[in-house]
Design an enzyme around this catalytic site. Structure first.
Site, PDB file in Angstrom:
ATOM      1  N   THR A  65       0.849  -1.184   0.000  1.00  0.00           N
ATOM      2  CA  THR A  65       0.000   0.000   0.000  1.00  0.00           C
ATOM      3  C   THR A  65       0.892   1.245   0.000  1.00  0.00           C
ATOM      4  OG1 THR A  65      -1.655  -1.243   1.227  1.00  0.00           O
ATOM      5  CG2 THR A  65      -1.829   1.167   1.299  1.00  0.00           C
ATOM      6  N   LYS A  77      -6.632   2.081  -3.068  1.00  0.00           N
ATOM      7  CA  LYS A  77      -6.385   1.290  -1.853  1.00  0.00           C
ATOM      8  C   LYS A  77      -6.600   2.139  -0.587  1.00  0.00           C
ATOM      9  CE  LYS A  77      -5.081  -1.761   1.000  1.00  0.00           C
ATOM     10  NZ  LYS A  77      -5.859  -2.945   1.311  1.00  0.00           N
ATOM     11  N   MET A 102     -20.687  -2.974  10.431  1.00  0.00           N
ATOM     12  CA  MET A 102     -21.632  -2.255  11.287  1.00  0.00           C
ATOM     13  C   MET A 102     -21.458  -2.619  12.750  1.00  0.00           C
ATOM     14  SD  MET A 102     -23.562  -0.142   9.832  1.00  0.00           S
ATOM     15  CE  MET A 102     -25.174   0.158   9.150  1.00  0.00           C
ATOM     16  N   ARG A 103     -20.329  -3.284  13.086  1.00  0.00           N
ATOM     17  CA  ARG A 103     -20.156  -3.725  14.469  1.00  0.00           C
ATOM     18  C   ARG A 103     -19.444  -2.639  15.283  1.00  0.00           C
ATOM     19  NH1 ARG A 103     -21.233  -8.822  15.500  1.00  0.00           N
ATOM     20  NH2 ARG A 103     -19.834  -8.875  17.290  1.00  0.00           N
ATOM     21  N   SER A 104     -20.191  -2.075  16.216  1.00  0.00           N
ATOM     22  CA  SER A 104     -19.605  -1.030  17.050  1.00  0.00           C
ATOM     23  C   SER A 104     -18.888  -1.678  18.239  1.00  0.00           C
ATOM     24  CB  SER A 104     -20.685  -0.078  17.531  1.00  0.00           C
ATOM     25  OG  SER A 104     -21.692  -0.798  18.202  1.00  0.00           O
ATOM     26  N   GLY A 118      -8.245  -1.691  14.556  1.00  0.00           N
ATOM     27  CA  GLY A 118      -6.791  -1.742  14.717  1.00  0.00           C
ATOM     28  C   GLY A 118      -6.221  -2.505  13.553  1.00  0.00           C
ATOM     29  N   CYS A 175      -3.203  -2.323   9.000  1.00  0.00           N
ATOM     30  CA  CYS A 175      -3.539  -1.504   7.833  1.00  0.00           C
ATOM     31  C   CYS A 175      -4.289  -0.217   8.159  1.00  0.00           C
ATOM     32  CB  CYS A 175      -4.348  -2.342   6.848  1.00  0.00           C
ATOM     33  SG  CYS A 175      -3.372  -3.664   6.133  1.00  0.00           S
ATOM     34  N   LYS A 187      -8.215  -8.730  15.611  1.00  0.00           N
ATOM     35  CA  LYS A 187      -9.518  -9.283  15.245  1.00  0.00           C
ATOM     36  C   LYS A 187      -9.394 -10.800  15.315  1.00  0.00           C
ATOM     37  CE  LYS A 187     -10.093  -9.800  10.574  1.00  0.00           C
ATOM     38  NZ  LYS A 187     -10.263  -9.426   9.166  1.00  0.00           N
TER      39      LYS A 187
HETATM   40  N1  LIG Z   1      -1.617  -7.509   6.179  1.00  0.00           N
HETATM   41  C1  LIG Z   1      -2.663  -7.235   5.419  1.00  0.00           C
HETATM   42  O1  LIG Z   1      -3.806  -7.628   5.719  1.00  0.00           O
HETATM   43  C2  LIG Z   1      -2.527  -6.421   4.179  1.00  0.00           C
HETATM   44  C3  LIG Z   1      -3.552  -6.460   3.233  1.00  0.00           C
HETATM   45  C4  LIG Z   1      -3.419  -5.690   2.078  1.00  0.00           C
HETATM   46  C5  LIG Z   1      -2.295  -4.911   1.872  1.00  0.00           C
HETATM   47  N2  LIG Z   1      -1.303  -4.901   2.810  1.00  0.00           N
HETATM   48  C6  LIG Z   1      -0.110  -4.113   2.529  1.00  0.00           C
HETATM   49  O2  LIG Z   1       0.870  -5.026   2.008  1.00  0.00           O
HETATM   50  C7  LIG Z   1       2.186  -4.653   2.447  1.00  0.00           C
HETATM   51  C8  LIG Z   1       2.826  -5.812   3.211  1.00  0.00           C
HETATM   52  O3  LIG Z   1       2.045  -6.054   4.368  1.00  0.00           O
HETATM   53  P1  LIG Z   1       2.292  -7.336   5.296  1.00  0.00           P
HETATM   54  O4  LIG Z   1       1.227  -7.291   6.335  1.00  0.00           O
HETATM   55  O5  LIG Z   1       2.444  -8.551   4.475  1.00  0.00           O
HETATM   56  O6  LIG Z   1       3.704  -6.963   5.934  1.00  0.00           O
HETATM   57  P2  LIG Z   1       4.629  -7.910   6.839  1.00  0.00           P
HETATM   58  O7  LIG Z   1       5.386  -7.013   7.736  1.00  0.00           O
HETATM   59  O8  LIG Z   1       3.795  -9.013   7.423  1.00  0.00           O
HETATM   60  O9  LIG Z   1       5.618  -8.611   5.798  1.00  0.00           O
HETATM   61  C9  LIG Z   1       6.620  -7.962   5.104  1.00  0.00           C
HETATM   62  C10 LIG Z   1       7.828  -8.885   4.966  1.00  0.00           C
HETATM   63  O10 LIG Z   1       8.831  -8.213   4.195  1.00  0.00           O
HETATM   64  C11 LIG Z   1      10.102  -8.617   4.705  1.00  0.00           C
HETATM   65  N3  LIG Z   1      11.120  -7.663   4.280  1.00  0.00           N
HETATM   66  C12 LIG Z   1      11.446  -6.461   4.810  1.00  0.00           C
HETATM   67  N4  LIG Z   1      12.436  -5.877   4.109  1.00  0.00           N
HETATM   68  C13 LIG Z   1      12.756  -6.732   3.102  1.00  0.00           C
HETATM   69  C14 LIG Z   1      13.686  -6.684   2.045  1.00  0.00           C
HETATM   70  N5  LIG Z   1      14.486  -5.642   1.874  1.00  0.00           N
HETATM   71  N6  LIG Z   1      13.733  -7.730   1.197  1.00  0.00           N
HETATM   72  C15 LIG Z   1      12.924  -8.813   1.354  1.00  0.00           C
HETATM   73  N7  LIG Z   1      12.011  -8.901   2.344  1.00  0.00           N
HETATM   74  C16 LIG Z   1      11.926  -7.879   3.203  1.00  0.00           C
HETATM   75  C17 LIG Z   1       9.893  -8.659   6.206  1.00  0.00           C
HETATM   76  O11 LIG Z   1      10.879  -9.440   6.847  1.00  0.00           O
HETATM   77  C18 LIG Z   1       8.476  -9.249   6.296  1.00  0.00           C
HETATM   78  O12 LIG Z   1       8.503 -10.662   6.440  1.00  0.00           O
HETATM   79  C19 LIG Z   1       1.994  -3.374   3.263  1.00  0.00           C
HETATM   80  O13 LIG Z   1       2.129  -2.261   2.413  1.00  0.00           O
HETATM   81  C20 LIG Z   1       0.545  -3.479   3.732  1.00  0.00           C
HETATM   82  O14 LIG Z   1      -0.020  -2.212   3.996  1.00  0.00           O
HETATM   83  C21 LIG Z   1      -1.377  -5.647   3.943  1.00  0.00           C
HETATM   84  O1  LIG Z   2     -17.860  -3.847  11.782  1.00  0.00           O
HETATM   85  C1  LIG Z   2     -16.651  -3.838  12.063  1.00  0.00           C
HETATM   86  C2  LIG Z   2     -15.645  -4.309  11.183  1.00  0.00           C
HETATM   87  C3  LIG Z   2     -14.316  -4.235  11.571  1.00  0.00           C
HETATM   88  N1  LIG Z   2     -13.984  -3.723  12.788  1.00  0.00           N
HETATM   89  C4  LIG Z   2     -12.550  -3.649  13.181  1.00  0.00           C
HETATM   90  O2  LIG Z   2     -11.819  -3.074  12.111  1.00  0.00           O
HETATM   91  C5  LIG Z   2     -10.497  -3.601  12.075  1.00  0.00           C
HETATM   92  C6  LIG Z   2     -10.161  -4.079  10.674  1.00  0.00           C
HETATM   93  O3  LIG Z   2     -10.955  -5.187  10.341  1.00  0.00           O
HETATM   94  P1  LIG Z   2     -10.907  -5.877   8.905  1.00  0.00           P
HETATM   95  O4  LIG Z   2     -11.099  -4.861   7.871  1.00  0.00           O
HETATM   96  O5  LIG Z   2     -11.829  -7.017   8.916  1.00  0.00           O
HETATM   97  O6  LIG Z   2      -9.422  -6.456   8.923  1.00  0.00           O
HETATM   98  P2  LIG Z   2      -8.080  -6.202   8.113  1.00  0.00           P
HETATM   99  O7  LIG Z   2      -7.474  -7.537   7.966  1.00  0.00           O
HETATM  100  O8  LIG Z   2      -7.321  -5.114   8.777  1.00  0.00           O
HETATM  101  O9  LIG Z   2      -8.509  -5.735   6.638  1.00  0.00           O
HETATM  102  C7  LIG Z   2      -8.529  -4.361   6.246  1.00  0.00           C
HETATM  103  O10 LIG Z   2      -7.224  -3.903   5.916  1.00  0.00           O
HETATM  104  C8  LIG Z   2      -6.572  -4.689   4.877  1.00  0.00           C
HETATM  105  C9  LIG Z   2      -5.167  -4.140   4.706  1.00  0.00           C
HETATM  106  O11 LIG Z   2      -5.118  -2.983   3.960  1.00  0.00           O
HETATM  107  C10 LIG Z   2      -7.390  -4.567   3.605  1.00  0.00           C
HETATM  108  O12 LIG Z   2      -6.761  -5.319   2.576  1.00  0.00           O
HETATM  109  C11 LIG Z   2      -8.816  -5.080   3.858  1.00  0.00           C
HETATM  110  O13 LIG Z   2      -9.605  -4.906   2.688  1.00  0.00           O
HETATM  111  C12 LIG Z   2      -9.414  -4.277   5.012  1.00  0.00           C
HETATM  112  O14 LIG Z   2     -10.713  -4.780   5.327  1.00  0.00           O
HETATM  113  C13 LIG Z   2     -10.454  -4.715  13.126  1.00  0.00           C
HETATM  114  O15 LIG Z   2      -9.821  -4.222  14.300  1.00  0.00           O
HETATM  115  C14 LIG Z   2     -11.909  -5.021  13.415  1.00  0.00           C
HETATM  116  O16 LIG Z   2     -12.121  -5.477  14.733  1.00  0.00           O
HETATM  117  C15 LIG Z   2     -14.949  -3.267  13.657  1.00  0.00           C
HETATM  118  O17 LIG Z   2     -14.645  -2.795  14.758  1.00  0.00           O
HETATM  119  N2  LIG Z   2     -16.264  -3.326  13.264  1.00  0.00           N
END
Ligand SMILES: NC(=O)c1ccc[n+]([C@@H]2O[C@H](COP(=O)([O-])OP(=O)(O)OC[C@H]3O[C@@H](n4cnc5c(N)ncnc54)[C@H](O)[C@@H]3O)[C@@H](O)[C@H]2O)c1
Ligand SMILES: O=c1ccn([C@@H]2O[C@H](COP(=O)(O)OP(=O)(O)O[C@H]3O[C@H](CO)[C@@H](O)[C@H](O)[C@H]3O)[C@@H](O)[C@H]2O)c(=O)[nH]1
Length: 441
Positions: A122, A213, A259-261, A266, A269, A328
């Site tokens: 992101t 995003k 819609m869950r309050s 957290g 992301c 979560k």
């Molecule tokens: N976690 C999610 O739910 C989620 C969902 C959508 C998008 N994103 C986005 O995707 C990206 C990655 O998120 P994540 O949760 O997988 O992060 P993460 O911290 O879980 O994983 C990142 C990995 O990259 C590795 N790393 C760091 N520097 C490196 C390097 N120079 N070369 C190779 N590897 C290296 C780290 O050791 C780590 O294992 C972020 O931008 C995040 O915002 C995350």
């Molecule tokens: O009705 C709701 C829904 C969610 N949450 C809270 O919101 C946070 C995020 O929840 P959720 O979105 O389900 O989890 P993430 O895995 O963080 O996913 C979000 O963040 C990701 C990383 O960017 C995106 O890829 C997803 O689309 C986006 O939903 C959590 O703390 C939940 O407890 C609430 O309090 N009430």
């Protein structure tokens, strides 16, 4: 296709296992050797439903991991799945993206043909074309768009923790912004199975893909903050916010999802992405008043929950059970978990805390080592251990196993007081608590 994925955390590992499942040859490039060893041994480095079995099936055949960037030369395209954390002021920290882009560029210098670099992390508008692209291009000696040169694309990921595998394989949308038609076509072909079953394919500009995003996450975080504000108002009136919002959600324009309050949002992301967007907006000369308020409401919820407990328990000197650590249910990820804010607040107010989470204990040590030996905080291996002798308990994460708690578990408490930040599905008659109160109901 032959695909390399740089960064093997929550996103990189999930998409690697899923792409291997779809028949691609996938190589994870990761600096953390423990993660590399785990993947190569067929084990999942994180807790995510459906991941372990996929890694076990494909490790050593279609899926492998390495610390060596040279592996990119044997692949057609590279996904960058690297962390994009925030600086102390909330702004986007691109240092990891920059360092990895340098390593990728150095390795690609040895590749004869063209290469597609896809940013999945992101990042704010401009990062792919103005930061990642130029670094990889300079270090590899490959010009963007030239024959045998570099192609760039931005393909944000929308998967959620806890349902990551399912979300990646059956997404609602796939967004691609590419610098060339060839790059867009490669990704269209890659994602064809998803488009056939569930996804809309959105082809757009690179900067638009980047902003989609943030807009997506800002919208969802705002929805939860609005729901929490309405929940706080409902509570003040003695009204059940869940009953109110269930009816509101019947309006298609609003929808019944998100819609869950309660305790608020957290995770890895929403907090950092909303902050990066606020900081980015300010850099562009725009004051994001609404997003500022969205964060303010969210920041207030943990304190409100501890205040609610304080109405029933004298917190100073008491023993409080905190049920749930992950941000979560369904994940061991504790990054920016509201549970940790609650624990900090209880400790500050002089309580001792016994915390329990079914899966997140190890991740807490990894992600926030400062909690490992924090004075006043201990951990239980099961919910019963956390409640034993407690003067009060807080539900911080809505793990399904908490729904089953009944009188036999709560009898262990010194005072049977439960305040719930997540509206678990508990049956008051079965629980036989002296006090059961929800944050917004
Ligand atoms: N976690 C999610 O739910 C989620 C969902 C959508 C998008 N994103 C986005 O995707 C990206 C990655 O998120 P994540 O949760 O997988 O992060 P993460 O911290 O879980 O994983 C990142 C990995 O990259 C590795 N790393 C760091 N520097 C490196 C390097 N120079 N070369 C190779 N590897 C290296 C780290 O050791 C780590 O294992 C972020 O931008 C995040 O915002 C995350
Ligand atoms: O009705 C709701 C829904 C969610 N949450 C809270 O919101 C946070 C995020 O929840 P959720 O979105 O389900 O989890 P993430 O895995 O963080 O996913 C979000 O963040 C990701 C990383 O960017 C995106 O890829 C997803 O689309 C986006 O939903 C959590 O703390 C939940 O407890 C609430 O309090 N009430």
């Amino acid at each position: 296709m032959h695909i390399s994925i740089v960064g093997s955390g929550y996103v990189g590992t999930t998409i690697a296992a899923c792409l291997a499942d779809l028949g691609h040859e996938v190589t994870n490039i990761e600096i953390d050797e423990t993660i590399v060893e785990k993947i190569n041994a067929g084990e999942a480095p994180i807790h995510e439903p459906g991941l372990e079995e996929r890694i076990a099936e494909h490790a050593g055949t279609r899926l492998r991991a390495t610390t060596d960037y040279d592996a990119v030369c044997d692949t057609d395209l590279t996904f960058l799945c690297l962390p994009t954390p925030q600086h102390d002021d909330g702004s986007l920290d691109l240092s990891i993206m920059q360092a990895a882009s340098e390593s990728l560029g150095d390795a690609l210098a040895a590749k004869a043909g063209s290469h597609l670099v896809v940013v999945k992390s992101t990042v704010l508008p401009g990062t792919t074309t103005d930061v990642v692209g130029p670094i990889v291009s300079e270090r590899s000696g490959k010009a963007i768009g030239a024959p045998d040169g570099l192609e760039l694309a931005m393909n944000p990921e929308f998967l959620r923790m806890g349902t990551a595998v399912e979300d990646f394989l059956e997404p609602e949308k796939i967004v691609v912004g590419a610098t060339s038609e060839d790059a867009a076509t490669t990704l269209r072909v890659l994602y064809e199975p998803m488009v056939e079953t569930s996804a809309s394919f959105v082809e757009t500009g690179v900067r638009e893909a980047e902003l989609i995003k943030y807009a997506n996450n800002a919208f969802l975080a705002s929805k939860v903050s609005l729901v929490n504000e309405l929940g706080n108002i409902a509570k003040a009136y003695g009204v059940d916010a869940y009953e109110v919002l269930e009816a509101v959600g019947l309006d298609d324009r609003i929808s019944d999802r998100f819609m869950r309050s309660g305790l608020g949002w957290g995770g890895s992301c929403f907090p950092k992405d909303v902050n990066a967007l606020r900081a980015g907006a300010r850099q562009q000369g725009y004051e994001p008043a609404l997003l500022d308020a969205v964060v303010k409401v969210n920041d207030g919820q943990p304190r409100r929950l501890v205040d609610l407990l304080a109405q029933h328990v004298d917190i100073e000197g008491s023993q409080i059970a905190v049920l749930g650590l992950s941000f979560k249910p369904g994940t061991d990820d504790v990054r920016d978990s509201r549970a940790l804010v609650v624990i900090d607040s209880l400790l500050e107010r002089g309580a001792t805390v016994v915390a329990y989470d079914p899966v997140a204990r190890d991740a807490l040590d990894r992600q926030y080592p400062r909690y490992t030996d924090l004075e006043g905080l201990t951990f239980a291996d099961e919910v019963e251990g956390a409640l034993e002798g407690a003067d009060g308990a807080i539900v911080a994460t809505d793990w399904p196993e908490f729904d089953d708690m009944d009188a036999s578990v709560f009898e262990r408490m010194a005072h049977k007081v439960l305040v719930d930040g997540r509206r678990i599905d508990i049956e008051p008659e079965r629980a036989n608590l002296d006090v059961y109160e929800g944050l917004t109901w």
